[in-house]
Enzyme design. Sequence first.
Site, PDB file in Angstrom:
ATOM      1  CD  GLU A   9      37.028  35.006  45.626  1.00 15.61           C
ATOM      2  OE1 GLU A   9      38.002  35.664  45.925  1.00 15.61           O
ATOM      3  OE2 GLU A   9      37.000  34.137  44.820  1.00 15.61           O
ATOM      4  CD  GLU A  42      38.803  43.908  43.086  1.00 13.30           C
ATOM      5  OE1 GLU A  42      39.200  43.056  43.012  1.00 13.30           O
ATOM      6  OE2 GLU A  42      39.174  45.111  43.603  1.00 13.30           O
ATOM      7  CD  GLU A  84      42.200  35.236  40.034  1.00 14.96           C
ATOM      8  OE1 GLU A  84      42.183  34.254  40.657  1.00 14.96           O
ATOM      9  OE2 GLU A  84      41.656  36.462  40.177  1.00 14.96           O
TER      10      GLU A  84
END
Length: 968
Positions: free
Chosen positions: A65, A138, A160
């Site tokens: 994503e 990422e 994250e």
Amino acid sequence: MTDLHGFELLRDEFIPELNTRARLYRHLKTGAELLSLENDDENKCFGITFRTPPRDSTGIAHILEHSVLCGSRKYPVKDPFFTLVKGSVHTFLNAMTYPDKTTYPVASTNLKDFYNLVDVYLDAVFFPRITPEVLKQEGWHFELPAPDAPLTIKGVVYNEMKGAYSSPDGMLYRYSQQSLFPDTTYGHSSGGDPQAIPDLTYEAFKRFHETLYHPSNARIFFYGDDPPEERLRKLDEYLSQFERSEPSSQIELQARFNAPREFEYTFSADEDNQKGMVMLNWLIDDNRDPTVLMARDLLSYILLGNAAAPLRKALIDSGLGEEVVGGYESDLLQQTFSVGMKGIDPANAGQVEALILRTLAELAEQGIDPETVAAAFNTFEFSLRENNTGSFPRGLVLMLRALGTWLYDDDPIAPLRFEAPLAAVRAAVANGERVFERLIRELLLDNLHRTRVTLRPDPEHAARLAAAEQARIDAFAATLDDAKREALVAETQALAEWQQTPDPPEAIAAIPTLRLADLDRAVKRIPTEIDERGGARLLRHNLFTNGIVYLDLAFDLRALSPHLLPYVPLFARALTEMGTATSDFVRLLQRIGRETGGIYAATMTATDIVSTAPVGRLIVRGKSTVAQTTELLRLLSEILLTVNLDNRERFRQIVLRARANKESSLVPAGNAYARQRLAARFAPAEWADEQMGGVSAIFFLRELEQQVQHDWPSVLADLEAVRAALINRRGLVANLTLDADNQQAVLPMLTAFLSELPDAAYHPAHWPVRSVAGGEGLVIPAQVNYVAKGVDLHALGIRPSGAAMVVLRHLRIDYLLDRIRIQGGAYGAGGNYDRSTGLFITTSYRDPNLLRTLDVYDEMATFLRETALDPATVERAIIGTIGDMDAYQLPDAKGYTALVRYLTSVSDEYRQQIRNEVLATTPADFVVFAEAAAALRDHGQVAVLGSAEAIEAANRERPGLLTPVKIL
């Protein structure tokens, strides 16, 4: 519609509830499905969704994503997402990963901008440049800057999710879902488990995209007032480049358990915290009949929807815990229901389970109070008819609702219709059927597919995670000889070079953008009339609200002595959760649910832009239909004048829940807490905000918990003092949002209501600021940090113009996000200048770094002085800033915004001045703002929310930087 551009029309229906025409299409060549909703909403919405069930917990769907938005065939820049953000006036722009789907929605009120967003997103999802560098940035990578440097693991999603796995609340929900689905995709972590993310290979990453990001696996959605045929044409340009495929994205059904199961996990906490959590979970079924779903939604609200809900009340009254968690989840293939408690003694998990089952059995046997059922029906109908989606575009909410069936190959239009399902359930209840009692029995009591998940605090939990991470690093390091270490250093340096190399100007120029000529030069004004009614100031906004009355009552917090401010959020909850002279709190909440659209209260603090005086308000907000206005005002009067504050046990429950919720929000909202703590040093209004909602509020709630127990008379006296000072029409500003014709019917009743409120002398109190020297290290058990640095520019004689908004937007996207997120591996970063206070504060979010982030802040001035900006870059920044200023709002939000502007002396003339300065921004303004960045570097103060280890390490390298303050 004459040309269907490669689509076949499957259905064409009108949805009266939404005043919308719904058309369902299938693309003939690829099988992609399109739900096209046509109406007069200017806030147009598009979304493309893929079914992406993960087969492990490496976070593959989540990392993808992020990654597809890192450059595509048509837009070959490293980050078209943020480049697009710079030159767009979007009202929504994001992407979201769910347990079984990934969705890419955008929204805008500007047609040209909307088409730009759609085109970039379609190119991104179908033709991304997902290189190994993108996965490293990422997702994850081993990082070795030099042969003798320590080896680490970095990556945006990796950090994250380290933050996500530091939140006990998030862990409870994640483990609960996984406990119910041990054999299907829902048994994995779609976001990614930090311990599993480094198992993701580039080959699997590429294969996942090639397989699932295909039109044959896509559900595409349009909504709003854009031309319907143009939707088909734009889509066919992309879809026709593919052939039909059969992607393997089916989701398996979980086989049913034949007996309940129990699970226990740990979370990070210190020795002083012995409170855990427990959740009872049921797997229901995959029935997607709209009437069935409506009944189950209503049942969940009846059981848990507010403080008076019988299951919630039974749990809170038991004293076994501090707050209730759980609810009905219908957005998976098989639905679930959960209920549990935070703040329990883990040894009492069995008692909580027994109480839940006993309460459910009593409700099924004895029946549910008809008043509770009636309130639920009214609350649901009001909410559905109002269709108030807040800051979310209405189209996006409808898309997610449709996906609740569409993703599982069922009817996407059925969930958008609510009148018939709601009427069917209401009729069944009216006919005497025990609808909800039967559901309790069938779905819960007789359902053996049940799990109990207990989370226990463990002081060693964080150390074990750190040790596991280090063990992985050490194991990899052991495989490296000198040549491999040199190769890894070269890889690390190559990644940094790739990240730091600017995109070619021609590639950036390819990203579509608006032009300044496309923007309105005048501010958007909200119609406002000001007069006096019933001895109070009244603002009126002539806006179409579809017959709904929105009423705000803004009571002045400056009437309170400073020591009473921390009570205000508790008093706000007490207004509706303590009962009144004539109704206990259960009866009161039933009446609110049955006779209004809702009543609640919240605080607002700010600084007056003209006088620089602090502004603070307790805003009691109510809404109803015009026909219900009498009941709304009657209830407001009863609540404000006769709230029963003398109920120690009830108030103690409110305090416990408030503390538990504040503590559990520290990790998810750590950047806000760090900013709040820092800002309280500089401005009285910020100090007041921190007293009511920041770290100081957590300390206050802990002390108050003991005081309620041992000195209730003093607490009651303080609460009565809050009521006596606040509920006063002198200083009150009332705010009415409603069309002019209906205002005339409401005004006489509103005037009479206001005249009944007390009229007492008013003397504004003095609010101080926090007097603190040096930096603060706010210690919490987390694997990531939240780093804030701030300075009062006005105190240094620096007063930036409106152009600062443009510069800061550029700094956030081109500098802070680049160095802190992309290069540093944090999840986010930001900076803001408040022209009313002079505060310039930068923050980071879920950040693996601390000192490095502070260095990034300190290097901003050099960046601004040395970076040459071309006119196109400045123009993009201006456009994006105007988009922020012109954020789309529903009528109630417009009325509330006008109220806040009035309270802070922000006139339309002032707003126009700032807008003119924004539109006139030049490259020279970026150099001018370097003075502010230098002031932050030279005079800024620091607050960090993070782990004890990170704060100790920072102090070892820079002695005395942070004074540790233990929070959790």
